[in-house]
Design an enzyme around this catalytic site. Structure first.
Site, PDB file in Angstrom:
ATOM      1  N   HIS A   1    -102.541 -22.880  -3.292  1.00  0.00           N
ATOM      2  CA  HIS A   1    -103.139 -21.625  -2.798  1.00  0.00           C
ATOM      3  C   HIS A   1    -103.794 -21.862  -1.439  1.00  0.00           C
ATOM      4  O   HIS A   1    -103.564 -21.109  -0.471  1.00  0.00           O
ATOM      5  CB  HIS A   1    -104.172 -21.132  -3.824  1.00  0.00           C
ATOM      6  CG  HIS A   1    -104.956 -19.931  -3.385  1.00  0.00           C
ATOM      7  ND1 HIS A   1    -104.680 -18.651  -3.813  1.00  0.00           N
ATOM      8  CD2 HIS A   1    -106.029 -19.805  -2.550  1.00  0.00           C
ATOM      9  CE1 HIS A   1    -105.528 -17.796  -3.254  1.00  0.00           C
ATOM     10  NE2 HIS A   1    -106.365 -18.471  -2.499  1.00  0.00           N
ATOM     11  N   GLU A   2    -104.605 -22.912  -1.340  1.00  0.00           N
ATOM     12  CA  GLU A   2    -105.315 -23.172  -0.081  1.00  0.00           C
ATOM     13  C   GLU A   2    -104.372 -23.688   1.005  1.00  0.00           C
ATOM     14  O   GLU A   2    -104.548 -23.386   2.179  1.00  0.00           O
ATOM     15  CB  GLU A   2    -106.449 -24.164  -0.314  1.00  0.00           C
ATOM     16  CG  GLU A   2    -107.511 -23.701  -1.310  1.00  0.00           C
ATOM     17  CD  GLU A   2    -108.160 -22.380  -0.924  1.00  0.00           C
ATOM     18  OE1 GLU A   2    -108.164 -22.018   0.264  1.00  0.00           O
ATOM     19  OE2 GLU A   2    -108.658 -21.680  -1.827  1.00  0.00           O
TER      20      GLU A   2
ATOM     21  N   HIS B   1    -102.890 -20.841   2.879  1.00  0.00           N
ATOM     22  CA  HIS B   1    -103.817 -20.355   3.910  1.00  0.00           C
ATOM     23  C   HIS B   1    -103.733 -21.230   5.153  1.00  0.00           C
ATOM     24  O   HIS B   1    -103.613 -20.745   6.280  1.00  0.00           O
ATOM     25  CB  HIS B   1    -105.265 -20.412   3.402  1.00  0.00           C
ATOM     26  CG  HIS B   1    -105.663 -19.314   2.481  1.00  0.00           C
ATOM     27  ND1 HIS B   1    -105.505 -17.985   2.778  1.00  0.00           N
ATOM     28  CD2 HIS B   1    -106.263 -19.350   1.252  1.00  0.00           C
ATOM     29  CE1 HIS B   1    -105.975 -17.245   1.779  1.00  0.00           C
ATOM     30  NE2 HIS B   1    -106.437 -18.051   0.834  1.00  0.00           N
TER      31      HIS B   1
ATOM     32  N   ASP C   1    -105.557 -13.788   1.165  1.00  0.00           N
ATOM     33  CA  ASP C   1    -105.757 -13.520  -0.255  1.00  0.00           C
ATOM     34  C   ASP C   1    -105.228 -12.143  -0.630  1.00  0.00           C
ATOM     35  O   ASP C   1    -105.303 -11.185   0.153  1.00  0.00           O
ATOM     36  CB  ASP C   1    -107.245 -13.605  -0.611  1.00  0.00           C
ATOM     37  CG  ASP C   1    -107.753 -15.038  -0.584  1.00  0.00           C
ATOM     38  OD1 ASP C   1    -106.999 -15.933  -1.005  1.00  0.00           O
ATOM     39  OD2 ASP C   1    -108.892 -15.253  -0.136  1.00  0.00           O
TER      40      ASP C   1
END
Length: 934
Positions: A154-155, A158, A165
């Site tokens: 997830h990170e 980014h 998000d």
């Protein structure tokens, strides 16, 4: 898809300064994960990092359809941890350039993993932050999901691909219409994630749950309402929404994307899915799917331990250094570096070069003020000869190798003002050295290849003009602090100002020493006229005065006076008055540096940078200033950036943290502004000045976090997680007080600026904060005004469109229904705009949703990109579902509406009286004929 490709190609890709991640046949190499030097030794941190990344590699491989995996990772071990045989030495890697950092949160503000993002859609982030508790505490598994299979990927999305998000804590719900029926939905992707809307109430250790009611004001669900997902789902997406769900194994793509959700991904990426953004990244373009069910390589790890800082100054003393007082300015600036900037315990040597190079002093460890002064005594005071940069660099390497067997982790500070055709002869040697080279280009003729040294080794790059009232050279040396991550040891610049002062006139000012700094504080006054000092008066917050006689003037540097404040400097405003007692005007400057007052309280710091190091006209630059205390954003500061070109006068800009223009997120402590005032080709220097006033400045919270899941529904039973730890506003607003900071942002190079001057080629910037809502029978819209040139100046007019289809508005803006904005005159950039109108010739009934977008046009008829799309929804929740109405705590009836209530009442009356029922039916038919008007 073509529109998205154009969007991504036009994006100004953020240069992650120092990040050296490479993509090789689908495998990410040279990922740097750094452990903060403030953490106590714990081998479990290293072990869990390794387990996390290994697990994440397989998950990433499958989530990206067999395209990417983690191949090689470097973990930086703090200096104070006990050395081990498997620990190698760092080379050009460092904590401040790491892709992932492991550090305690400031104020114990929870363990939310997050990624610091400066730029827009598709732009790389700065770093990922994990806390040691997150890595060590398995109790957080239910809240965030697996560290490896869920959170790290997830990170990473980014950080690497610039996606956002798909949840929104600030707008957790939105109105949706499906099959003609309006309902309130959780902001999520995909929309097929199932669950219930729950409010939890706790008294002591006893907690109860109930279904949510509608809010009286928002018409959405009440404050405190949470979407609790079913633990067992069929939805495979999305990693950027609720990564912890067991069923989630992929990113939302075009088929599963929820473009109606009010989240940052939609807002920033023009309502495209995360997978579409990833597919349009350079990573995706440069790789092909791998024919395997597992990554072809298991992740390998290198453990690198930091060491004492080793710096060698390599200084140009060629004949051109006699021009414009450069050799004296070099001495003055390097003296500040040696006496005030470089950290205690560091090793420092000095080399000078002209046609040949020579060692002025070998490495000395700074353990006392005497050692610092001995180094200052070896600074050059004369210049002459040619320029041989490679000879100077090699001699610097020689100095370092006299103590160490290799150059790994060492630093060279290379300053030159001249050109050298032989620089290419040592490029390979420099690239393979393992040493970091920081470059300072002095004057307009410094070698254009100079920055290649810093670019290839991860060093800083600075540029100083010959304009003496800019303090450019002093600021460059002041900006070369250690990259160890030990903020308490680093020097912090509180003031750096200079101006030309007429005969017998005064230079007055105020420097605020705040409570987070005060140790090792210096006040330095410089002048460029006669050797005798000006008249100086400095008064501390308690009224104690320091005069010229209290300042020290070196015999070797007769135009600098220095005052060292014993102990910790008094907190508050320090006032100074400096009078030019010379018979001619002269430039006088004041420089103030300090260090942290306490190891326990991190100081307020400023990082200034640009979105890229080299820019091709007519692309704009973006200037950023990150203002933080520890890891918390500092809000409400006044941030001014000064950009000094190679030729022409400096340009001053006010950077903003308001979520408009170049600033993508409001109140994240990152102040931003577009820069378009290009004066020609060549180098530009950036300097940022920050002032915080005690009544306006405050601390904020981080964005772009992994979702903290409040609970799950398993087998019909609601199982809530522990409430997310929240720091009270009183703690967040901890008394920061007033403060001053100055930071150099280094230099950037601009190319392809037309020699004959430029016409207006910059349109207004994209509006990114358009909002819309119903107010009785009118629709109210608000946004921040763009400028004539991006976010500077004033636009000429607006074009506003509306549609009942979000995708139609996005894809065919020009064909959508126009909103009459002829009466609306744009305000100057940064002003809040407000516009209200009554929609005519449209049917308005419960569940009606209109979408709005806007473009700005400047006086050269250049048009901005289409804004974000704002939604105005007319939604009348069931009356009995309001929190203020008669209670039924357990049931939410989503199907009841006003018409149904009328029919129920009518049916009851029919049961009482035939005659009355006929009358009611007549009335009811009348109501039906007027039912579409709200």
């Amino acid at each position: 898809m073509r529109v998205l490709k154009s969007l991504v190609l036009l994006v100004l890709l953020l240069v992650v300064r120092g990040s050296m991640v490479q993509l090789n046949n689908g495998g990410y190499e040279d990922i740097v994960i750094a452990i903060n030097p403030g953490l106590p030794e714990d081998p479990n941190i290293i072990r869990n990092i390794q387990d996390m990344v290994k697990e994440a590699s397989s998950y990433l491989f499958n989530a990206t359809k067999q395209r990417f995996f983690f191949k090689a990772v470097k973990i930086i071990i703090p200096l104070h941890w006990l050395p081990k045989p498997e620990y190698l030495s760092v080379k050009t890697e460092s904590y401040d350039k790491a892709d992932v950092i492991v550090a305690n949160p400031f104020l114990k503000y929870g363990d939310d993993p997050y990624t610091l993002q400066y730029g827009g859609c598709g732009e790389k982030g700065r770093y990922i932050h994990f806390t040691p508790d997150f890595l060590l505490n398995d109790n957080l598994y239910n809240i965030y999901g697996s560290r490896g299979t869920k959170v790290f990927v997830h990170e990473w999305a980014h950080l690497r691909w610039g996606v956002f998000d798909e949840y929104n804590n600030d707008a957790p719900f939105y109105v949706s219409v499906n099959s003609g029926e309006a309902s309130v939905e959780a902001t999520r992707c995909s929309a097929s994630v199932t669950g219930k809307y729950i409010v939890q109430s706790c008294m002591g250790n006893s907690c109860t749950t109930r279904e949510c009611k509608y809010g009286a004001q928002t018409k959405l669900y009440e404050a405190g309402c949470k979407f609790i997902p079913d633990k067992t789902q069929n939805a495979p997406a999305s990693i950027m929404y609720m990564q912890s769900l067991p069923s989630v194994v992929e990113f939302c793509d075009q088929s599963t994307h929820n473009e109606k959700a009010t989240n940052m991904q939609n807002k920033m990426c023009n309502y495209h899915s995360t997978w579409e953004v990833i597919m349009n990244s350079p990573d995706f373009s440069n790789t092909s799917p791998i024919n395997s069910t597992n990554p072809p390589n298991e992740t390998s790890f290198s453990l690198l331990q930091t060491k004492d800082r080793v710096v060698c100054l390599v200084l140009d003393v060629s004949g051109s250094m006699t021009a414009n007082n450069r050799i004296d300015r070099l001495y003055r600036s390097a003296e500040i570096f040696l006496l005030q900037i470089v950290e205690m315990g560091s090793w420092v040597g000095i080399v000078t070069f002209q046609s040949t190079a020579q060692i002025e002093i070998n490495l000395q460890q700074i353990v006392s003020e005497n050692v610092r002064q001995n180094l200052v005594n070896k600074l050059p005071t004369t210049a002459g000869g040619g320029t041989n940069i490679c000879d100077g660099v090699r001699k610097g390497f020689e100095v370092i190798k006299q103590k160490y067997s290799n150059l790994y982790g060492s630093e060279i500070v290379l300053l030159t003002d001249g050109e050298d055709g032989g620089m290419s002869s040592c490029l390979t040697e420099v690239g393979n050295s393992g040493s970091i080279i920081h470059t300072i280009a002095l004057g307009p003729n410094a070698a254009p290849e100079l920055e290649r040294f810093s670019n290839m080794t991860g060093g800083l790059r600075f540029y100083a003009t010959d304009t003496v009232d800019s303090n450019g050279l002093i600021d460059a040396f002041s900006g070369i602090s250690s990259g160890s991550g030990n903020i308490s040891e680093q020097s912090i610049q509180l003031e750096s100002t200079a101006r030309s002062v007429a005969v017998k006139q005064w230079m007055n000012g105020t420097v605020t020493v705040d409570s987070t700094v005060g140790n090792d504080t210096f006040f330095v006054v410089t002048w460029d006229g006669i050797t005798s000092p000006p008249d100086i008066l400095l008064r501390d917050p308690k009224g104690k005065e320091y005069r010229t006689s209290d300042f020290t003037v070196s015999n070797l540097n007769l135009r600098t006076a220095r005052l060292t404040i014993a102990g910790t400097a008094e907190v508050g405003d320090w006032y100074y008055w400096i009078q030019n007692n010379h018979t001619y005007s002269q430039v006088i400057s004041m420089i103030v540096t300090s260090r942290a007052a306490s190891l326990a309280v991190p100081p307020v710091t400023v990082k200034a940078l640009m979105n890229k190091d080299t820019n091709n006209f007519p692309n704009p630059m973006v200037i950023y200033a990150e203002v933080t205390q520890g890891f918390l954003p500092v809000l409400g500061a006044t941030v001014m950036a000064t950009v000094e070109p190679q030729t022409g006068s400096a340009v001053e800009l006010k950077l903003l943290d308001d979520g408009s223009g170049a600033d993508i997120i409001k109140n994240d402590g990152i102040y931003s502004k577009y820069f378009t005032s290009f004066k020609g080709n060549g180098r530009y220097n950036l300097k940022v000045r920050v002032q915080g006033k005690d009544k306006t400045v405050r601390l904020g919270r981080r964005q772009s976090q992994a979702l903290y899941v409040p609970g799950y529904i398993e087998n019909g039973e609601i199982k809530m997680n522990a409430a997310r730890p929240e720091v009270s506003d009183d703690e967040i607003q901890a008394k920061l007080g007033s403060f001053n900071r100055v930071a150099s942002g280094g230099s950037f190079v601009v190319e392809n600026v037309p020699s004959g001057g430029t016409t207006d080629v910059f349109p207004p910037c994209k509006i990114i904060d358009l909002e819309a809502q119903y107010e009785e029978d009118k629709i109210h819209l608000s946004w921040t005004a763009p400028g004539n040139d991006f976010d500077v100046g004033q636009a000429d007019r607006y074009i506003m469109k509306m549609s009942e289809s979000l995708l139609d508005l996005r894809n065919t803006f020009e064909n959508a229904t126009s909103v009459n904005t002829s009466s609306l005159v744009p305000n100057p950039a940064g002003t809040k705009e407000s516009f209200q109108f009554k929609s005519e010739n449209v049917t308005r009934e419960n569940g009606t949703i209109f979408y709005f977008a806007i473009r700005a046009i400047d006086n050269a008829s250049l048009t901005s990109e289409m804004s974000n799309i704002a939604q105005a929804a007319l939604f009348l929740p069931p009356k009995e579902s309001s929190p203020d109405s008669a209670p039924n705590d357990d049931v939410i009836n989503k199907g009841i509406n006003v018409l149904t209530i009328v029919l129920i009442v009518a049916g009851s009356i029919i049961a009482v009286s035939i005659a009355v029922s006929i009358t009611v039916c007549i009335l009811h038919k009348k109501n039906r004929r007027g039912g579409t008007e709200v």
